[in-house]
Design a protein around this motif. Structure first.
Motif, PDB file in Angstrom:
ATOM      1  N   THR A 232     -72.889  -1.361 -23.791  1.00 26.06           N
ATOM      2  CA  THR A 232     -73.587  -1.640 -25.036  1.00 26.06           C
ATOM      3  C   THR A 232     -74.517  -0.484 -25.388  1.00 26.06           C
ATOM      4  O   THR A 232     -74.910   0.302 -24.528  1.00 26.06           O
ATOM      5  N   LYS A 233     -74.890  -0.418 -26.661  1.00 28.19           N
ATOM      6  CA  LYS A 233     -75.756   0.668 -27.112  1.00 28.19           C
ATOM      7  C   LYS A 233     -77.237   0.317 -27.003  1.00 28.19           C
ATOM      8  O   LYS A 233     -78.093   1.209 -27.014  1.00 28.19           O
ATOM      9  N   THR A 234     -77.543  -0.965 -26.918  1.00 30.56           N
ATOM     10  CA  THR A 234     -78.951  -1.377 -26.867  1.00 30.56           C
ATOM     11  C   THR A 234     -79.173  -2.418 -25.768  1.00 30.56           C
ATOM     12  O   THR A 234     -78.254  -3.142 -25.383  1.00 30.56           O
ATOM     13  N   ARG A 235     -80.410  -2.494 -25.311  1.00 35.46           N
ATOM     14  CA  ARG A 235     -80.774  -3.525 -24.338  1.00 35.46           C
ATOM     15  C   ARG A 235     -80.715  -4.914 -24.957  1.00 35.46           C
ATOM     16  O   ARG A 235     -80.395  -5.890 -24.276  1.00 35.46           O
ATOM     17  N   LEU A 236     -81.041  -4.994 -26.255  1.00 37.75           N
ATOM     18  CA  LEU A 236     -80.987  -6.288 -26.928  1.00 37.75           C
ATOM     19  C   LEU A 236     -79.570  -6.852 -26.886  1.00 37.75           C
ATOM     20  O   LEU A 236     -79.384  -8.062 -26.666  1.00 37.75           O
ATOM     21  N   ARG A 237     -78.569  -5.994 -27.076  1.00 40.65           N
ATOM     22  CA  ARG A 237     -77.186  -6.455 -27.022  1.00 40.65           C
ATOM     23  C   ARG A 237     -76.856  -6.960 -25.620  1.00 40.65           C
ATOM     24  O   ARG A 237     -76.124  -7.947 -25.467  1.00 40.65           O
ATOM     25  N   LEU A 238     -77.408  -6.321 -24.599  1.00 39.28           N
ATOM     26  CA  LEU A 238     -77.202  -6.802 -23.232  1.00 39.28           C
ATOM     27  C   LEU A 238     -77.697  -8.237 -23.086  1.00 39.28           C
ATOM     28  O   LEU A 238     -77.026  -9.084 -22.481  1.00 39.28           O
ATOM     29  N   LEU A 239     -78.858  -8.523 -23.651  1.00 38.97           N
ATOM     30  CA  LEU A 239     -79.420  -9.869 -23.541  1.00 38.97           C
ATOM     31  C   LEU A 239     -78.544 -10.893 -24.262  1.00 38.97           C
ATOM     32  O   LEU A 239     -78.401 -12.033 -23.802  1.00 38.97           O
ATOM     33  N   THR A 240     -77.946 -10.494 -25.379  1.00 37.40           N
ATOM     34  CA  THR A 240     -77.086 -11.434 -26.107  1.00 37.40           C
ATOM     35  C   THR A 240     -75.791 -11.717 -25.354  1.00 37.40           C
ATOM     36  O   THR A 240     -75.116 -12.712 -25.639  1.00 37.40           O
ATOM     37  N   LEU A 241     -75.439 -10.863 -24.388  1.00 35.36           N
ATOM     38  CA  LEU A 241     -74.232 -11.082 -23.595  1.00 35.36           C
ATOM     39  C   LEU A 241     -74.462 -12.052 -22.433  1.00 35.36           C
ATOM     40  O   LEU A 241     -73.495 -12.482 -21.798  1.00 35.36           O
ATOM     41  N   LEU A 242     -75.716 -12.381 -22.141  1.00 31.37           N
ATOM     42  CA  LEU A 242     -76.008 -13.214 -20.977  1.00 31.37           C
ATOM     43  C   LEU A 242     -75.242 -14.538 -20.972  1.00 31.37           C
ATOM     44  O   LEU A 242     -74.712 -14.936 -19.924  1.00 31.37           O
ATOM     45  N   PRO A 243     -75.143 -15.263 -22.094  1.00 29.35           N
ATOM     46  CA  PRO A 243     -74.362 -16.508 -22.054  1.00 29.35           C
ATOM     47  C   PRO A 243     -72.905 -16.284 -21.659  1.00 29.35           C
ATOM     48  O   PRO A 243     -72.323 -17.107 -20.932  1.00 29.35           O
ATOM     49  N   MET A 244     -72.309 -15.183 -22.124  1.00 31.04           N
ATOM     50  CA  MET A 244     -70.928 -14.879 -21.754  1.00 31.04           C
ATOM     51  C   MET A 244     -70.808 -14.510 -20.279  1.00 31.04           C
ATOM     52  O   MET A 244     -69.842 -14.880 -19.607  1.00 31.04           O
ATOM     53  N   LEU A 245     -71.812 -13.798 -19.760  1.00 34.25           N
ATOM     54  CA  LEU A 245     -71.803 -13.430 -18.349  1.00 34.25           C
ATOM     55  C   LEU A 245     -71.946 -14.662 -17.468  1.00 34.25           C
ATOM     56  O   LEU A 245     -71.406 -14.704 -16.354  1.00 34.25           O
ATOM     57  N   ARG A 246     -72.646 -15.679 -17.949  1.00 35.28           N
ATOM     58  CA  ARG A 246     -72.760 -16.929 -17.194  1.00 35.28           C
ATOM     59  C   ARG A 246     -71.426 -17.662 -17.145  1.00 35.28           C
ATOM     60  O   ARG A 246     -71.098 -18.310 -16.154  1.00 35.28           O
TER      61      ARG A 246
END
Length: 310
Positions: A232-246
């Motif tokens: 991802t290009k931003t840390r914010l996008r990383l946080l939005t991926l957390l539900p998918m990573l779960r």
């Protein structure tokens, strides 16, 4: 193939070598109750308690000749440290999930309650599991480069023991604030791809980090490495991926590279640490592969591979 019945197993009275790492997250659990349950299930139990995981491999090598199975109480790190000795002795493994994350137990559908886990062992159903290998270091669950590998180095054992999985989460948020993406190169099956990433995970099993998923479809006996890279290009996008990573559904999401393979080489411009099952064991460049059906492990009957001990 003729299979043994549970009654046959009781009459045969398997000899179990029970080894408990009392330093694990729940290592102070009442082991006497576990021993009583195992004995009621038809096992002869020789038990040993250790203040650290380190003596466990030596004890396996010393006592395996007098056992029909090895039962280990601890977390993923304890189980990982025992792999070489388990391979040498060739005995089935029983898991008492007493650690912080217990990702292998999660993958196998083993209940986190040690008494329930002991019941699974006493029933005697087994499954042949693969192992991942990273520069010769074997792992059950996952090899990580980047965020999770740095986290393994920085989160102290005392914090993990006190706060459990929450300790990982706190450490990850603190690390994410200062971490920058790094260049990465993947080589597998005749192709080479490059990118910039915060995190690369290469899974043999399904779970990592106390409930995060490498991939929802990953199985520890499917002969594949399941790879994802968070580009991802931003840390914010990383946080939005957390539900998918779960849920293990990050493949196909914007900013996520994901694929499966049997062998893989990962390179970075400068050496970077690589963690296997939560411990730093090697560095990039790292060559990874699958060791097929390496170890038998006791599993719940509904998830077993239609095999029971002879």
């Amino acid at each position: 193939m003729m299979m043994s019945s549970p009654r046959d197993l009781v009459e045969k009275r398997r000899r179990a070598l029970l080894l408990v790492n009392q330093h694990a997250g729940k290592g102070t659990h009442n082991v006497d109750a576990v021993v009583d349950l195992l004995r009621a299930g038809g096992l002869e139990v020789e038990s040993h308690l250790f203040p650290k995981k380190h003596p466990i491999p030596d004890m396996i090598r010393t006592r395996a000749a007098d056992a029909d199975c090895v039962i280990i109480g601890g977390g993923d790190g304890t189980l990982n440290s025992a792999v070489p000795a388990l391979l040498e002795c060739g005995l089935p493994l029983g898991i008492l999930p007493l650690g912080t994350a217990n990702d292998l137990a999660r993958t196998l559908g083993i209940d986190m309650d040690p008494l329930s886990a002991a019941t699974i062992i006493s029933r005697g159903y087994t499954r042949e599991l693969d192992l991942g290998e990273a520069n010769g270091h074997l792992f059950w669950n996952v090899a990580n480069i980047g965020l999770s590998a740095t986290l393994a180095q920085e989160v102290p054992d005392a914090l993990k023991k006190r706060l459990g999985v929450l300790g990982y989460a706190i450490g990850a948020l603190q690390l994410l604030v200062r971490m920058r993406p790094f260049a990465i190169e993947f080589e597998w099956e005749g192709r080479t791809e490059r990118g910039r990433t915060f995190q690369v995970s290469i899974g043999n099993g399904r779970y990592q980090g106390g409930g995060m998923m490498v991939a929802s479809t990953a199985e520890p006996d499917d002969g594949r490495l399941h790879v994802y890279s968070l580009e991802t290009k931003t840390r914010l996008r990383l946080l939005t991926l957390l539900p998918m990573l779960r849920k293990g559904t990050q493949a196909g999401q914007e900013g996520v590279r994901a694929f499966t393979c049997t062998e893989l080489v990962v390179r970075t411009p400068a050496p970077m640490p690589v963690s296997t099952d939560g411990a730093l064991t090697t560095e990039t460049p790292v060559r990874l592969c699958v060791r097929r059906r390496a170890l038998k492990t006791y599993v719940p009957a509904e998830r077993e591979a239609a095999e029971m001990p002879a």
